[in-house]
Design an enzyme around this catalytic site. Structure first.
Site, mmCIF file in Angstrom:
data_model
loop_
_atom_site.group_PDB
_atom_site.id
_atom_site.type_symbol
_atom_site.label_atom_id
_atom_site.label_comp_id
_atom_site.label_asym_id
_atom_site.label_seq_id
_atom_site.Cartn_x
_atom_site.Cartn_y
_atom_site.Cartn_z
ATOM 1 N N GLU A 42 -6.483 -4.813 -6.533
ATOM 2 C CA GLU A 42 -5.086 -4.389 -6.659
ATOM 3 C C GLU A 42 -4.982 -2.897 -6.983
ATOM 4 O O GLU A 42 -3.930 -2.288 -6.792
ATOM 5 C CB GLU A 42 -4.388 -5.200 -7.751
ATOM 6 N N ARG A 90 -3.149 -4.053 3.638
ATOM 7 C CA ARG A 90 -3.118 -2.850 2.811
ATOM 8 C C ARG A 90 -4.051 -1.757 3.332
ATOM 9 O O ARG A 90 -3.729 -0.573 3.207
ATOM 10 C CB ARG A 90 -3.451 -3.195 1.361
#
Length: 434
Positions: free
Chosen positions: A310, A341
């Protein structure tokens, strides 16, 4: 649209952050499964927790509205018997909701429909749903939306899945396992499981409630059936959300302090301390919190984020303003997060003139130095409905003038008041009172 403000002076700011999303949603699930009511203090107030609260209420759990104050207190009252959710379960884009709630719904005989945002169907779900199928739950699809039909009694305990796409598949089954008829003996088969600290958080929270968990063998977890003891809990600050503020202090060549940083934690976000040190900054912990500060210019580094993926967008932002190349590895699985991402980071950093390329499991980012030499100002960066991409863009905007975000609303997932906190941070500079 949001115009990202530039840090015109060195920051010297105190930045409190809200409660951990990971801990909040685990605490809500465990309180719903417990043998008595529980009180949760400091629960995160954001879309992901709102979705979790709504989902658990739909299954018969009593949950008070969080108090609108600086430290919300929520009471959770478990039902005598879970009931199938007639209106279905809206998972939004929240991984913890779409993965943690189905095993709870497996305790509610009957049919429950799960659905979510438009992009929710892109997030991996098949291994978890396969695991529930091995316990006797019938499910009509391998991703959202799906309908699950739970039997009166679950089979088990043996379950074998491939959790290489997400540690949440393991955590989801472990959280509800004490309430399964035979508990669970869960085995992972496949490539390494990412974000193992999140599983450690799950195991620690189960044990603190009297649950017997045997994780002595790598890739195997045994949970005995039995009661989950009710426990009042104070939620830790979200250390991953804190990372964007700590990084801001470093990029401004000043310092930012986050109060309430735990002396001992299993949150993966705590890895930001080591990462800052490896890139030439400094982070120190004392009784007042954790302070990150610049110590000269940042340097590129090789950073394996497999355990704390993250943090990838924040580390990518630091890499842009470092000297030399930064290699981020171990994060192939974040292609299946709120968005791809890796592709999103490559797209947006490339759009401002940063040289970046994807690898099989990460990124290589060529740093532009402290001032961002050669980067192109006045650009709109996309967030892809992803709160972490909004953090990336906000950090870029601290140094590069004219940066706009196309959808700042993405931050509602874990920090709805992000822009207020960001502005408050920027008001605190050298020469101003803390």
């Amino acid at each position: 649209m949001w115009h990202a403000p530039v840090a015109s002076r060195r920051l010297r700011a105190l930045c409190p952050v809200p409660g951990s999303k990971s801990e909040s949603n685990r605490a809500l699930v465990l309180a719903a499964l417990a043998d008595a009511p529980s009180r949760l203090t400091g629960l995160l107030a954001a879309r992901d927790t709102e979705l979790m609260i709504a989902a658990l209420r739909g299954l018969g759990v009593g949950i008070d509205e969080p108090a609108a104050d600086d430290e919300p207190v929520v009471w959770v009252r478990p039902p005598l018997r879970f009931a199938a959710a007639d209106a279905g379960i809206d998972c939004g884009l929240a991984g913890t909701v779409m993965r943690f709630v189905p095993p709870v719904a497996a305790l509610a005989p009957g049919s429950t429909r799960f659905f979510g945002d438009e992009r929710a169907s892109e997030r991996p779900m098949a291994p978890l749903l396969d695991g529930l199928g091995q316990l006797g739950v019938r499910i009509d699809a391998d991703r959202l939306p799906f309908v699950m039909d739970a039997p009166e009694h679950l089979s088990g305990p043996s379950v074998c899945i491939d959790a290489s796409d997400s540690s949440q598949f393991i955590s989801a089954l472990l959280l509800a396992a004490p309430r399964f008829t035979s508990g669970i003996e869960l085995v992972h088969r496949g490539a390494s499981v990412p974000s193992l600290p999140h599983i450690a958080m799950t195991v620690e929270m189960l044990r603190s409630r009297g649950v017997e968990v045997d994780d002595s063998q790598p890739g195997r977890w045994r949970v005995k059936p039995g009661a989950i003891r009710a426990k009042d809990q104070r939620i830790e600050p979200d250390l991953t959300n804190a990372a964007v503020f700590l990084a801001a202090g470093v990029l401004s060549r000043g310092e930012v302090r986050v109060p309430g940083w735990p002396a001992h934690t299993v949150q993966p976000g705590a890895s930001i301390v080591d990462i800052l040190g490896r890139m030439g900054a400094e982070a120190s912990l004392d009784a007042d919190g954790l302070t990150a500060r610049a110590c000269g210019e940042l340097q590129g580094a090789a950073i394996d984020l497999h355990e704390a993926s993250e943090l990838t967008p924040v580390v990518a932002a630091l890499a842009v303003f470092a000297n030399g190349d930064t290699t981020i590895s171990g994060v192939a699985h974040i292609r299946g997060h709120e968005t791809d991402r890796l592709q999103a980071i490559e797209n947006e950093l490339s759009s401002i003139g940063c040289r970046v390329r994807q690898t099989a499991d990460g990124l290589v980012i060529e740093g532009s130095g402290a001032g961002g030499a050669g980067l192109e100002p006045t650009r709109t960066l996309r967030t892809y409905a992803d709160h972490r991409l909004a953090h990336l863009a906000a950090l870029i905007g601290l140094v590069v003038p004219g940066i706009e975000l196309d959808d700042i609303g993405a931050v509602s997932k874990t920090m709805p008041d992000f822009t207020t906190r960001w502005d408050r941070m920027l008001e605190q500079t050298e020469g101003t009172a803390r």
